[in-house]
Design a protein around this motif. Structure first.
Motif, PDB file in Angstrom:
ATOM      1  N   ARG A  98       0.542  -1.400  -0.279  1.00  0.00           N
ATOM      2  CA  ARG A  98      -0.326  -0.247   0.145  1.00  0.00           C
ATOM      3  C   ARG A  98       1.049   1.079  -0.393  1.00  0.00           C
ATOM      4  NH1 ARG A  98      -3.285  -2.885   4.922  1.00  0.00           N
ATOM      5  NH2 ARG A  98      -0.696  -3.435   5.266  1.00  0.00           N
ATOM      6  N   THR A  99       0.249   2.126  -0.897  1.00  0.00           N
ATOM      7  CA  THR A  99       1.543   3.701  -0.426  1.00  0.00           C
ATOM      8  C   THR A  99       1.848   4.302   1.407  1.00  0.00           C
ATOM      9  OG1 THR A  99      -1.176   4.913  -1.207  1.00  0.00           O
ATOM     10  CG2 THR A  99       1.047   4.210  -2.881  1.00  0.00           C
ATOM     11  N   HIS A 100       2.387   3.027   1.605  1.00  0.00           N
ATOM     12  CA  HIS A 100       2.905   4.359   2.843  1.00  0.00           C
ATOM     13  C   HIS A 100       3.471   3.300   3.676  1.00  0.00           C
ATOM     14  CE1 HIS A 100       0.013   1.195   5.234  1.00  0.00           C
ATOM     15  NE2 HIS A 100      -1.457   1.766   5.040  1.00  0.00           N
ATOM     16  N   GLN A 101       4.099   4.566   4.184  1.00  0.00           N
ATOM     17  CA  GLN A 101       6.003   3.781   4.803  1.00  0.00           C
ATOM     18  C   GLN A 101       5.447   2.205   5.797  1.00  0.00           C
ATOM     19  OE1 GLN A 101       8.009   6.741   6.272  1.00  0.00           O
ATOM     20  NE2 GLN A 101       8.136   7.484   5.031  1.00  0.00           N
ATOM     21  N   ASN A 102       4.530   2.277   6.799  1.00  0.00           N
ATOM     22  CA  ASN A 102       3.874   0.704   7.178  1.00  0.00           C
ATOM     23  C   ASN A 102       4.281  -0.314   5.713  1.00  0.00           C
ATOM     24  OD1 ASN A 102       4.220   2.464   9.701  1.00  0.00           O
ATOM     25  ND2 ASN A 102       2.451   2.280   9.595  1.00  0.00           N
ATOM     26  N   ASP A 103       3.860  -0.394   4.850  1.00  0.00           N
ATOM     27  CA  ASP A 103       4.046  -1.132   4.041  1.00  0.00           C
ATOM     28  C   ASP A 103       5.780  -2.020   3.202  1.00  0.00           C
ATOM     29  OD1 ASP A 103       1.105  -2.377   4.373  1.00  0.00           O
ATOM     30  OD2 ASP A 103       1.237  -2.294   2.676  1.00  0.00           O
ATOM     31  N   ILE A 104       6.037  -0.201   3.199  1.00  0.00           N
ATOM     32  CA  ILE A 104       6.899  -0.346   2.174  1.00  0.00           C
ATOM     33  C   ILE A 104       7.928  -0.428   2.713  1.00  0.00           C
ATOM     34  CG2 ILE A 104       8.683   0.999   0.653  1.00  0.00           C
ATOM     35  CD1 ILE A 104       6.120   2.414  -0.226  1.00  0.00           C
ATOM     36  N   ARG A 105       8.437  -0.036   3.489  1.00  0.00           N
ATOM     37  CA  ARG A 105       9.469  -0.716   4.735  1.00  0.00           C
ATOM     38  C   ARG A 105       9.932  -2.710   5.286  1.00  0.00           C
ATOM     39  NH1 ARG A 105       8.306   1.605   9.131  1.00  0.00           N
ATOM     40  NH2 ARG A 105       8.441   3.393   8.464  1.00  0.00           N
ATOM     41  N   PRO A 106       8.703  -2.753   5.753  1.00  0.00           N
ATOM     42  CA  PRO A 106       9.234  -4.248   5.360  1.00  0.00           C
ATOM     43  C   PRO A 106       9.286  -4.768   4.389  1.00  0.00           C
ATOM     44  CG  PRO A 106       7.138  -3.786   6.244  1.00  0.00           C
ATOM     45  CD  PRO A 106       7.503  -2.239   5.761  1.00  0.00           C
ATOM     46  N   LEU A 107       9.147  -4.620   3.108  1.00  0.00           N
ATOM     47  CA  LEU A 107      10.355  -4.783   2.046  1.00  0.00           C
ATOM     48  C   LEU A 107      11.602  -4.564   1.872  1.00  0.00           C
ATOM     49  CD1 LEU A 107      10.069  -6.459  -0.656  1.00  0.00           C
ATOM     50  CD2 LEU A 107       9.323  -3.834  -1.916  1.00  0.00           C
ATOM     51  N   ALA A 108      12.091  -3.595   1.828  1.00  0.00           N
ATOM     52  CA  ALA A 108      13.141  -3.064   1.764  1.00  0.00           C
ATOM     53  C   ALA A 108      14.062  -4.028   2.847  1.00  0.00           C
ATOM     54  CB  ALA A 108      13.103  -1.688   2.449  1.00  0.00           C
TER      55      ALA A 108
END
Length: 415
Positions: A98-108
């Motif tokens: 989803r377009t927020h940091q809580n979703d993107i950070r775990p992927l990184a």
């Protein structure tokens, strides 16, 4: 097959069909496919097995899951990523965010731990109906898009920007959102028919608009993907229309599993790309495609319907006398390709399958003779007649046990 034996209307007006280039396929089975309310979430071991089947079919990429959805989802994504690295697979990976940091950070963080380059598929609703329901302003969508894409890029992730419900979105917003994402670093964009609203002409028009009004003016090398659903039964047709309009990649799932009535069927895309001689699929070995479908069926608990194209149990099975007689005549010419094509638009041998002739109420005696010959059973006149009469009196295709019962009843009396 001698081309003189089939007049192919599909190719009769080549000037009407724009040239389709190299087609990419992205497999959503293990993410979007699992949103179906009827599926079982496969184990990690089952997912890795399915991953290897994707690799064997030459599928270009897959969605590993949505790691921001919780601990189990993140665990499964990481296990799949490690399998790709450890087994040196060629298939590329992406993850829904989803377009927020809580979703993107775990992927990184998963990328850092595994060393696998995983594209961030950041998604956001776009259509007026969704905006009205959510109370989203145009500025909110643009700011959210820019923030998410910039954040993912700042973490070193490749970014795929996805607009949900694109097929019901107004042109101005389509152009603004994709342009903003590209300006912020996204190098692939996904056009979505999230509600299964599109027709083939609509899919073509939408993709053509994006290519002409967004991609070309950007001056960037942008990959354009089509992600469709099957609510109106147009999923494969829409995907083909999207490719004709210039899309580079189609998203799909095994057996079309997915939310509501499901997604574009990956297996049907592969079958049609192969038969349409579209590169690189014209040269791809697809004899494991049934294994892939069956593995997903077992792992998710979704049965394959008997009449499912190519991989259902009835796909290459006939009991009709006239049809069976033609297939048998082709076999007697010692021409497998002829036998597999005379009454089928899909040559079964290309997919590691074969024509089957059974016996039922619509059968002729040629069905009976062929069935017995294939099993090395003497086709005595009395045996043939008994089976034939049993079939004519039946309301269903005879099982092997029913046919053998007829054989056994005659043979003792004849000995």
């Amino acid at each position: 097959m001698n081309s003189d034996l089939i007049y192919d209307w599909n190719r009769s007006r080549p000037e009407l069909l724009p040239q389709i280039g190299q087609v990419l396929l992205n497999d959503e089975t293990l993410r979007d496919g699992l949103q179906s309310p009827s599926v079982r979430n496969p184990s990690i071991e089952e997912k890795i097995s399915i991953l290897h089947l994707m690799e064997s079919l030459g599928i270009n990429s897959l969605d590993l899951g949505l790691p921001g959805a919780g601990a189990q989802a993140a665990e499964h994504v990481e296990a799949l990523a490690r399998a790709i690295v450890q087994d040196k697979l060629k298939i590329r990976a992406n993850c829904a965010c989803r377009t927020h940091q809580n979703d993107i950070r775990p992927l990184a963080e998963i990328v850092q731990r595994t060393g696998l380059n995983i594209e961030a598929a950041t998604f956001l609703g776009s259509s007026p109906i969704r905006r009205y329901t959510e109370g989203w302003t145009d500025d909110f969508l643009l700011q959210t898009t820019e923030s998410a894409v910039k954040y993912a890029a700042s973490l070193g992730l490749e970014v795929m920007y996805v607009t949900e419900d694109t097929s019901r979105c107004d042109p101005a917003m389509v152009k603004r959102l994709y342009s903003a994402a590209i300006n912020c670093g996204a190098r692939s964009i996904v056009i979505c028919d999230t509600a299964g609203h599109s027709t083939p002409t609509g899919a073509f028009a939408l993709v053509q608009f994006v290519m002409q009004e967004v991609v070309k003016p950007s001056g960037e090398n942008i990959r354009v993907d089509w992600h469709g659903h099957c609510d109106r039964g147009f999923a494969v047709a829409n995907s083909m229309a999207a490719l004709l309009a210039g899309a580079h990649c189609v998203h799909a799932t095994a057996l079309g599993i997915g939310e509501r009535v499901g997604n574009t069927q990956m297996d049907q895309m592969l079958v049609n790309l192969k038969l349409m001689c579209i590169p690189p699929w014209v040269d791809q070995d697809l004899t494991k495609l049934k294994d892939y479908c069956q593995a997903v069926s077992r792992a998710t608990g979704v049965p394959i319907p008997a009449n499912y194209p190519v991989f259902g149990q009835d796909a290459f099975r006939t009991v009709t006398g006239v049809h069976a007689a033609a297939v048998i005549k082709a076999y007697k010419k010692n021409d497998i390709e002829l036998a597999n094509t005379v009454y089928s638009g899909v040559p079964s041998h290309v997919f590691g399958l074969e024509q089957l002739i059974d016996i039922g109420p619509m059968s002729g005696k040629s069905n009976v003779l062929y069935w017995l010959e294939r099993r090395g059973i003497p086709a005595a006149a009395e045996v043939v007649e008994r089976i034939y009469q049993r079939a004519k009196a039946s309301d269903h295709t005879l099982s092997e046990a029913e046919i053998l019962e007829c054989v056994e009843r005659v043979q003792p009396a004849s000995s």
